[in-house]
Design a protein around this motif. Structure first.
Motif, PDB file in Angstrom:
ATOM      1  N   LEU A 233      -2.955  16.924   2.953  1.00 21.20           N
ATOM      2  CA  LEU A 233      -4.146  16.383   2.296  1.00 21.20           C
ATOM      3  C   LEU A 233      -4.581  15.096   2.976  1.00 21.20           C
ATOM      4  CD1 LEU A 233      -3.059  16.823  -1.439  1.00 21.20           C
ATOM      5  CD2 LEU A 233      -4.800  18.169  -0.232  1.00 21.20           C
ATOM      6  N   ASP A 234      -5.900  14.878   3.009  1.00 24.33           N
ATOM      7  CA  ASP A 234      -6.388  13.592   3.485  1.00 24.33           C
ATOM      8  C   ASP A 234      -5.869  12.501   2.558  1.00 24.33           C
ATOM      9  OD1 ASP A 234      -7.794  14.745   5.554  1.00 24.33           O
ATOM     10  OD2 ASP A 234      -9.641  14.957   4.392  1.00 24.33           O
ATOM     11  N   PRO A 235      -5.507  11.356   3.098  1.00 21.91           N
ATOM     12  CA  PRO A 235      -4.961  10.294   2.246  1.00 21.91           C
ATOM     13  C   PRO A 235      -5.860   9.925   1.074  1.00 21.91           C
ATOM     14  CG  PRO A 235      -4.587   9.772   4.549  1.00 21.91           C
ATOM     15  CD  PRO A 235      -5.452  10.995   4.521  1.00 21.91           C
ATOM     16  N   GLU A 236      -7.183  10.001   1.262  1.00 20.26           N
ATOM     17  CA  GLU A 236      -8.078   9.637   0.151  1.00 20.26           C
ATOM     18  C   GLU A 236      -8.020  10.642  -0.988  1.00 20.26           C
ATOM     19  OE1 GLU A 236     -10.772  11.378   3.458  1.00 20.26           O
ATOM     20  OE2 GLU A 236      -9.003  10.086   3.303  1.00 20.26           O
ATOM     21  N   ASN A 237      -7.411  11.798  -0.732  1.00 23.29           N
ATOM     22  CA  ASN A 237      -7.274  12.802  -1.782  1.00 23.29           C
ATOM     23  C   ASN A 237      -5.897  12.775  -2.437  1.00 23.29           C
ATOM     24  OD1 ASN A 237      -9.876  13.858  -1.647  1.00 23.29           O
ATOM     25  ND2 ASN A 237      -9.340  15.234   0.041  1.00 23.29           N
ATOM     26  N   VAL A 238      -5.155  11.715  -2.219  1.00 24.09           N
ATOM     27  CA  VAL A 238      -3.857  11.532  -2.862  1.00 24.09           C
ATOM     28  C   VAL A 238      -3.848  10.177  -3.550  1.00 24.09           C
ATOM     29  CG1 VAL A 238      -1.359  11.342  -2.556  1.00 24.09           C
ATOM     30  CG2 VAL A 238      -2.665  12.970  -1.159  1.00 24.09           C
ATOM     31  N   ARG A 239      -3.577  10.191  -4.831  1.00 23.78           N
ATOM     32  CA  ARG A 239      -3.416   8.953  -5.592  1.00 23.78           C
ATOM     33  C   ARG A 239      -1.987   8.916  -6.122  1.00 23.78           C
ATOM     34  NH1 ARG A 239      -5.490   7.650 -11.701  1.00 23.78           N
ATOM     35  NH2 ARG A 239      -5.000   5.408 -11.735  1.00 23.78           N
ATOM     36  N   VAL A 240      -1.326   7.791  -5.941  1.00 19.48           N
ATOM     37  CA  VAL A 240       0.030   7.615  -6.454  1.00 19.48           C
ATOM     38  C   VAL A 240       0.056   6.354  -7.301  1.00 19.48           C
ATOM     39  CG1 VAL A 240       2.448   7.221  -5.849  1.00 19.48           C
ATOM     40  CG2 VAL A 240       1.071   8.807  -4.501  1.00 19.48           C
ATOM     41  N   THR A 241       0.703   6.439  -8.441  1.00 19.49           N
ATOM     42  CA  THR A 241       0.800   5.288  -9.339  1.00 19.49           C
ATOM     43  C   THR A 241       2.241   5.074  -9.786  1.00 19.49           C
ATOM     44  OG1 THR A 241       0.275   6.676 -11.267  1.00 19.49           O
ATOM     45  CG2 THR A 241      -1.559   5.532 -10.211  1.00 19.49           C
ATOM     46  N   ASN A 242       2.562   3.814 -10.011  1.00 18.93           N
ATOM     47  CA  ASN A 242       3.817   3.422 -10.656  1.00 18.93           C
ATOM     48  C   ASN A 242       3.453   2.706 -11.948  1.00 18.93           C
ATOM     49  OD1 ASN A 242       5.387   2.334  -7.558  1.00 18.93           O
ATOM     50  ND2 ASN A 242       5.450   4.328  -8.522  1.00 18.93           N
ATOM     51  N   PRO A 243       3.763   3.249 -13.108  1.00 21.45           N
ATOM     52  CA  PRO A 243       3.554   2.498 -14.346  1.00 21.45           C
ATOM     53  C   PRO A 243       4.701   1.501 -14.538  1.00 21.45           C
ATOM     54  CG  PRO A 243       4.444   4.662 -14.845  1.00 21.45           C
ATOM     55  CD  PRO A 243       4.287   4.601 -13.354  1.00 21.45           C
ATOM     56  N   ASP A 244       4.995   1.105 -15.756  1.00 23.43           N
ATOM     57  CA  ASP A 244       6.187   0.291 -15.988  1.00 23.43           C
ATOM     58  C   ASP A 244       7.409   1.039 -15.454  1.00 23.43           C
ATOM     59  OD1 ASP A 244       4.868  -1.803 -17.263  1.00 23.43           O
ATOM     60  OD2 ASP A 244       5.075  -0.895 -19.247  1.00 23.43           O
ATOM     61  N   VAL A 245       8.318   0.300 -14.834  1.00 20.38           N
ATOM     62  CA  VAL A 245       9.497   0.907 -14.224  1.00 20.38           C
ATOM     63  C   VAL A 245      10.733   0.207 -14.760  1.00 20.38           C
ATOM     64  CG1 VAL A 245      10.699   1.438 -12.071  1.00 20.38           C
ATOM     65  CG2 VAL A 245       8.190   1.470 -12.146  1.00 20.38           C
ATOM     66  N   GLY A 246      11.635   0.979 -15.320  1.00 13.49           N
ATOM     67  CA  GLY A 246      12.833   0.420 -15.933  1.00 13.49           C
ATOM     68  C   GLY A 246      14.001   0.310 -14.992  1.00 13.49           C
ATOM     69  N   GLY A 247      13.860  -0.511 -13.959  1.00 18.67           N
ATOM     70  CA  GLY A 247      14.946  -0.741 -13.018  1.00 18.67           C
ATOM     71  C   GLY A 247      14.822   0.109 -11.776  1.00 18.67           C
ATOM     72  N   GLY A 248      15.038  -0.500 -10.626  1.00 20.90           N
ATOM     73  CA  GLY A 248      14.963   0.228  -9.366  1.00 20.90           C
ATOM     74  C   GLY A 248      16.173   0.005  -8.491  1.00 20.90           C
ATOM     75  N   PHE A 249      16.466  -1.270  -8.175  1.00 17.49           N
ATOM     76  CA  PHE A 249      17.667  -1.664  -7.445  1.00 17.49           C
ATOM     77  C   PHE A 249      17.784  -1.007  -6.074  1.00 17.49           C
ATOM     78  CE2 PHE A 249      18.460  -1.447 -12.032  1.00 17.49           C
ATOM     79  CZ  PHE A 249      18.591  -2.791 -12.306  1.00 17.49           C
ATOM     80  N   GLY A 250      16.664  -0.708  -5.440  1.00 17.08           N
ATOM     81  CA  GLY A 250      16.694  -0.052  -4.140  1.00 17.08           C
ATOM     82  C   GLY A 250      16.719   1.455  -4.244  1.00 17.08           C
ATOM     83  N   MET A 251      17.365   1.982  -5.271  1.00 19.77           N
ATOM     84  CA  MET A 251      17.479   3.435  -5.424  1.00 19.77           C
ATOM     85  C   MET A 251      16.109   4.096  -5.588  1.00 19.77           C
ATOM     86  SD  MET A 251      17.310   5.834  -8.130  1.00 19.77           S
ATOM     87  CE  MET A 251      17.824   5.013  -9.632  1.00 19.77           C
TER      88      MET A 251
END
Length: 765
Positions: A233-251
């Motif tokens: 897909l063309d990049p403009e046809n991809v949307r990615v979102t991160n809402p609230d995130v409960g911990g990441g720590f690199g993983m």
């Protein structure tokens, strides 16, 4: 702008919604009517797939779709997760063994996703998955860290993923041969599971043209790039979102296989599809950490100064290298002493996933938890064998303040530092001189008390560039769009307060917007303690941009020349003008005049260099030899984080990091059986730290402002863990040293320590 964060301990504004259940995590915001995905996962560690009968599952109640890797490939999807292949020491390329979105031909660890079932309800999807007939020819599991054993990938007949080295091997060998004394120690760094409060999850939507994936992560642009490439897909046809995130720590910084089949299901069915892992599923499939063994060697001259450092590390990479190349290039871009030579080797095996490989650094070098742990363990051993006080041994080998800036052989540039000052403050805060009395009092009770020191220096990693955008809204509020991603660190508080400090906009009028690739064109995400340093630098650039844009407009209003206008947090002003509008008032004027071009401003900024947080951790432990119970009794941290934007959040970050270190040191440990089955797959078996494992943690700031950014900051996100592992390990070693025990390795569980002390060796004279 001359004023920066005011170093006030501001409470987190986001906590009210988090503690009252109003967080907006990915599982909270999945579209109404979304279908549920469930993954059939491998029950064995290693096997050839000989059959997969999906008929019953596809006909089960509520099921809309069942996907295998063949279905994904038939849809034109590139199923291989992205990866970077590094060069081995001999110049050859490391193994390119990428992880497929669903198992292809063979399964290589327990928990590898084989098929994705999509149904109206989660129960229906789970029930249908149990109807799938999975036939396989089981193969031996590869469990040890070393060459040989059952081959996992044809491209790696000896299961060697890479063989990486940096430094001058010949010069290092010569330094060791000429040394007055050498000290070596082999230490293990046990495998751990991240166990973020919120497990991984996502949902996907397809509107016929555009794909939207929401997931709990540490940035959106890696996922956007992966999905764009995988689906063509063309990049403009991809949307990615991160809402609230409960911990990441690199993983959660990496992209994961599940996102591809969930996205394809949404595209194929024309309905939203959601997936959320349960805890055991996460333990099986999340990227893990540590799991390596390192032989560290130090060479000393007659004055106990280190002349060379060498480490050889054997690292368990897991079954695939889908992300390891990127990690090697960032984490293992070693910052070493002249003349050192360090070797990395990592083997693929059937137990799982990515494990963080040690960053091979010398004592003057920067490091993450693995590197500092190894180095500070061998430094502790050296102090004992050389008969030198550990404080003094560190001071002998510190870079002196007048030697900065200090450039390493790999081009790393340490701008400032006063390590002896920091260590002296830690000695005072920890009551170093009072330890002997405390140890004697415990000995009278039949208890063993030990003390451990760890001094770390860390290089803040990641993209040095970041962007920020400020938008003024009709209701008088302001949004700041940022390219990093909070995983619970308090970014909303920091960024809003920082912008308020620079502009005078009331902090309650500022909204922080993050994690949306449609709203923020570019960003580096969160990782490597980069967020606040890079983001506030970008905010300063954006504030400067908007001030420059407003000055000509306000010049006519104020009846002055544009270059005579100045700005601070109280507003715009100029000699000879009675007008002194605040920034919000200036925005209102522009809105009334139809100057919408003045209502949005953005800029990118690049830091000229890395910052190098450093500090001293001093831990005291008490051991009951009758039970093997280890208790961390005292813990002192003195850190040089440069100028602190919000001391309360910095201290909280340190506390959390130290607790992570305590967890790994005392209780956390991943255990597999001989067949590669994960035995620690629930919280009944995997022991994360509890409140009663944790003492009061003393935190003191001893800042030496960085010159690598205009705020004088040094990142702090990982510092607690970086220092904790070795401090606690060295304390345990100290406690059992007089009992003749010369080798202790994490985790220091009661059973392990009891067995260590049960058959006491003869105490050393």
């Amino acid at each position: 702008m001359e004023k920066f964060g005011r170093s006030q301990p501001v409470k987190r504004v986001e906590d009210l919604r988090f503690v009252t259940g109003q967080g907006r995590y990915v599982d909270d915001i999945a579209p109404e009517g979304a279908l549920f995905a469930y993954f059939l996962r491998s029950p064995v560690a290693h096997a050839e797939i000989t059959g997969l009968d999906l008929d019953a599952a596809r006909q089960a109640e509520g099921v809309h779709l069942v996907l295998t890797v063949e279905d994904l490939e038939a849809a034109g999807i590139d199923v291989a997760l992205p990866g970077v292949v590094v060069k081995n020491r001999d110049g050859s390329s490391a193994v390119d063994a990428r992880r497929p979105a669903l198992a292809k031909g063979r399964v290589r660890f327990v928990g590898e996703a084989i098929a994705c079932v999509v149904a109206e309800t989660l129960d229906q999807a789970r029930d249908a998955a149990e109807l799938i007939e999975f036939d396989y020819d089981e193969l031996p599991a590869k469990l040890d860290i070393g060459p040989g054993g059952e081959t996992l990938h044809d491209a790696a007949p000896d299961n060697l993923a890479y063989d990486f080295g940096i430094g001058d091997e010949a010069a290092t060998q010569a330094a060791f041969e000429a040394a007055a004394r050498t000290v070596s120690l082999e230490v293990g760094d046990n495998r751990i599971i991240v166990n973020a409060m919120e497990p991984r999850g996502c949902y996907a939507e397809w509107d016929g043209t555009r794909l939207h994936l929401a997931f709990g992560g540490q940035g959106v642009w890696g996922g956007k790039s992966m999905l764009s490439a995988a689906f063509g897909l063309d990049p403009e046809n991809v949307r990615v979102t991160n809402p609230d995130v409960g911990g990441g720590f690199g993983m959660k910084a990496m992209v994961y296989p599940e996102y591809i089949p969930v996205a394809q299901a949404a595209r194929a069915l024309g309905r939203p599809v959601r997936w959320m892992a349960d805890r055991t599923e996460s333990m099986l499939s999340d990227n893990g950490g540590r799991d390596l063994v390192s032989l560290a060697e130090l060479a000393f001259d007659d004055n106990n100064k280190i002349t060379a450092y060498r480490v050889t590390t054997r690292s368990n990479l897991g079954a695939y290298n889908s992300n390891f190349g990127q990690i090697i290039q960032s984490n293992l871009f070693a910052r070493v002493l002249m003349g050192t030579y360090d070797v990395q080797t990592a083997w693929l095996n059937a137990r799982g996933y990515y494990t963080n490989t040690v960053q091979v650094d010398a004592y003057r070098g920067a490091g993450r938890p693995e590197a500092i742990y190894v180095l500070e363990r061998v430094m502790d051993r050296a102090a004992r064998e050389l008969g030198v006080d550990p404080l003094e041994l560190h001071r002998i080998n510190f870079i002196k303040p007048d030697s900065f800036p200090y450039k390493t052989v790999t081009g790393e540039n340490y701008d400032v530092g006063d390590f002896s000052k920091v260590l002296a403050r830690a000695e005072e805060e920890a009551d170093w001189s009072g330890f002997a009395a405390r140890a004697a009092a415990d000995a009278a009770k039949g208890l063993l008390r030990g003390r451990g020191l760890s001094y770390y220096i860390e290089s803040i990693l990641g993209d040095p560039s970041e962007g920020a955008k400020v938008e003024f809204h009709d209701d008088g509020t302001v949004s700041i769009y940022v390219g990093t991603q909070s995983n619970g660190q308090g970014h909303e508080t920091v960024y809003a307060k920082f912008l308020s400090d620079q502009t005078g906009i009331p902090v309650e009028m500022i909204q922080v917007v993050q994690g949306d690739s449609d709203l923020i064109a570019q960003g580096g995400g969160t990782g490597g303690s980069r967020s606040v340093t890079t983001q506030t630098n970008a905010t300063l650039a954006t504030v400067s941009t908007l001030v420059e844009a407003f000055a000509p407009y306000l010049a006519d209003k104020m009846g002055v020349e544009a270059d005579s206008i100045t700005f601070d947090e109280e507003g715009f002003r100029a000699p000879g003008s009675n007008l002194a509008p605040t920034l919000l008032e200036a925005a209102d004027m522009a809105r009334a005049d139809g100057r919408t071009d003045l209502l949005m401003h953005e800029a990118r900024a690049t830091l000229p260099g890395r910052s190098y947080p450093n500090g001293a951790h001093i831990a005291e432990v008490v051991i009951d030899p009758d039970t093997g119970m280890v208790r961390v009794d005292r813990y002192t941290v003195v850190d040089d984080f440069g100028n602190l934007i919000n001391p309360m959040l910095a201290e909280g970050q340190v506390h959390g990091g130290v607790v992570q270190g305590i967890g790994q040191a005392l209780t956390e440990h991943v255990v597999y059986d001989a067949d590669g089955q994960l035995l620690t797959a629930t919280f009944m078996d995997y022991a994360i730290p509890r409140a009663d494992n944790v003492p009061m943690i003393g935190f003191t700031s001893e800042p030496v402002p960085s010159t690598a950014n205009p705020m004088g900051m040094k990142g702090c996100g990982e510092a607690g863990t970086v220092g904790a592992l070795a401090a606690i390990s060295n304390a345990v070693q100290d406690a059992v040293w007089e009992r003749g025990n010369r080798q202790v390795d994490m985790p220091f569980t009661p059973a392990r320590i009891w067995e260590l002390l049960r058959d006491e060796p003869i105490a050393a004279e």
